[in-house]
Design an enzyme around this catalytic site. Sequence first.
Site: not given
Length: 406
Positions: A111, A116, A310, A387
């Site tokens: 990841h 995630d 895209y 985090e």
Amino acid sequence: MTPASLLDDPRFTGLIDAARALQPRTVALRRQLHKHPELGLDLPKSQAAVRHSLEGLGLRVSTGESCTSVVAVLDGENPGPTVLLRGDMDALPLQEDSGLAFSSEVDGRMHACGHDTHTAMLVSAARLLQSRKGALAGKVVFMFQPGEEGEHGARFMLDEGVLDAAGRPVEQAFALHITSTAPSGVVMCRPGPMMASADAWTVTVTGKGGHGAMPDRAVDPVPAAAAMVGALQTMVTRRFSVFDPAVLTVGRITAGTTSNIIPETAELQGTVRTLSDAARALVQAEIPKVCEHLAAAYGCTSEFRIDTGYPTTTNDAAVAPRVLELATRVLGQKNSALMPEPLMAAEDFSYVLQQVPGAIAFLGACPPGVTPEEAAPNHSNRVHFDESAFAHGVALYAAFALDALR
């Protein structure tokens, strides 16, 4: 609604504190997903983890048929419009070297783009909004999508009706994308083009093979291909306005089998990125033209192929400023920043924004101890996200829905 008026809105009171209270859950899910990365459109473990995390919240949950997507719908206690919040779930084909205690347990998968974290933040936002659904006049669609990394996952979900999952059409949409190269906790957004379109192209140059000692008896495609590299870069600088740019990269050149053989063919492969439909159409028309005439000058022919990727990710002119207003109110002025220019990477949330007014914003998560300039970037095998920034993402997802569903 201005930041000043938001200060008086009780729905936003304690929102960041509520997001921080969910931090253990957010981190636990993120680390679970990080250890078990999956690629493309088939993510059975990720899908199961999301479904398990949503259990008991009273949401209407469904899964995709063409891909392993998850759609969850939260019904507010009063009638009103529908908003969509997106999180992507897929990883990258990359061997992790981050040194994290929860590093990938799957060889060759990682990841590395933070999907995630997006998924974990969106699950916690669903939990937070469920606890405040009495303040919601309308419905929230939580879009958990696979296949963002080049597999057009959002398009699959659109084809399966994600915009109508709540029983009435989605009227606004929002997504977050984490980045390790911006200060932790800072939200960055801008109206208009936010990210570029991305197309892959191939040019095959055909000559006539022969002996390396007798080039006059062959038609060598290698010099023609080499000349094309410089000519294509010149084409970009001469044919495109600096205010509507194109970024063209030749990433691969292949020709021949050994040193004393002139090959019959040479091949160039590359990408091109633009910020408007007009520039995209122009560059797709100009590449084959340049290559065709250069090939002819060297006595060769050329064939052009393009793999359309895209489209440009374009933020709504009204929604993007509101995202920054919400970030200012909920996270503080220092954590809200107008993004000065677009990023030339691509994002398949662009498909959603083609159909629904909305925005995507970046969430900074530079790890402690390094500057944003020093941090390993997204898509690096060593990337690491702070985090502690997750609570800001959870709170902003929730704030967007609370603000839209008055």
